[in-house]
Motif scaffolding. Structure first.
Motif: not given
Length: 279
Positions: A163-181
């Motif tokens: 997320c480069m100078f962008g608009f973070p959406t932590p819940a979505e990032f958590a959804r799509v990342l693997k555990p440990g991602g």
């Protein structure tokens, strides 16, 4: 570096997996999404847009491309690439999303690093102009018009999200990342472009406090800073810097006039790289 096709996209209407067809992508419910001449796909349905032409304008993208290709943010790209390629085991492949990829500078820089890693790269931006520019430059990545608010990828399918100078959406990032991602966020530091800001604003706001707690579902991993000076040697480069940032709209007419009168400007690049690990 070995770049592999990114194929795990989902339908923005149904959330089901998309399959590649001759001319685009199709979901089991029959929704189809065409691949453009440039090679990207639009997965931002009109009913989910907040405006007719969301995101950065064509002029902003062109200015950013010229500015970045001049090497002014090369140090940032190198730091990001090092952190990404250090994630996980050296023999593992990585599925990587740049959420808010702009014209693709950081993914192209990552793909250009000499490494034995195998990467599957997805660049997503809400601006169709950004994604068109990115797709026109490099066909090895999958480029998508989409929103960080509803990422068109399956649950737990990614190793890294940028997320480069962008608009973070932590819940979505958590959804799509693997555990440990890995979630790698790059934000402006307190002195970022301070010389320009001192010219275009009558007073400067106090720097934002550094976030102390990780987002839900994440644990802080590392924190790094990139800081260096750059000389902008022409009015055109100064104009590109102003046009490519939100400062263009926030500055007063007087401030913009002061910036346009400059023929040279030395600026400080000061950014923070915060990496978090998906729990």
């Amino acid at each position: 570096m070995s770049i592999m096709p990114f194929t795990t996209l989902t339908c923005p209407l149904e959330g089901e997996p998309l399959s590649r067809t001759d001319g685009g992508w199709r979901c089991p419910q029959g929704h189809t999404f065409d691949v453009s001449r440039q090679g990207h796909v639009n997965l931002l349905p009109v009913q989910k847009k907040r405006s007719l032409d969301p995101g950065d304008s064509k002029a902003m993208i062109a200015a950013r491309r010229r500015f970045l290709e001049a090497g002014h943010y090369q140090g940032i790209a190198e730091a990001v690439s090092r952190r990404v390629l250090s994630h996980g085991l050296a023999h593992e492949s990585l599925a990587i999303l740049d959420a808010g990829c702009g014209e693709g500078y950081y993914l192209r820089a990552l793909a250009g690093v000499e490494s034995a890693r195998r990467l599957s790269l997805l660049g997503l931006d809400i601006s169709k102009w950004a994604v068109q520019a990115a797709a026109g430059r490099d066909k090895r990545m999958q480029w998508v018009v989409g929103s960080n608010a509803a990422l068109p990828v399956p649950d737990q399918s990614l190793d890294v999200v940028l997320c480069m100078f962008g608009f973070p959406t932590p819940a979505e990032f958590a959804r799509v990342l693997k555990p440990g991602g890995l979630l790698l966020e790059v934000e402006a530091g307190p002195d970022h472009l301070i010389e320009l800001r001192e010219i275009i604003y009558p007073t400067l706001k106090a720097p934002r406090e550094t976030r102390q707690a990780p987002a839900p579902g994440f644990a802080f991993d590392t924190f790094d800073a990139v800081r260096h000076e750059r000389s902008l040697g022409s009015a055109e480069q100064i104009a590109d810097l102003l046009v490519m940032t939100p400062h263009l709209y926030r500055a007063s007419a007087e401030g913009r006039a002061k910036a346009s009168a400059l023929a040279r400007l030395d600026v400080t690049v000061d950014v923070q790289l915060r990496s978090s690990r998906r729990l």
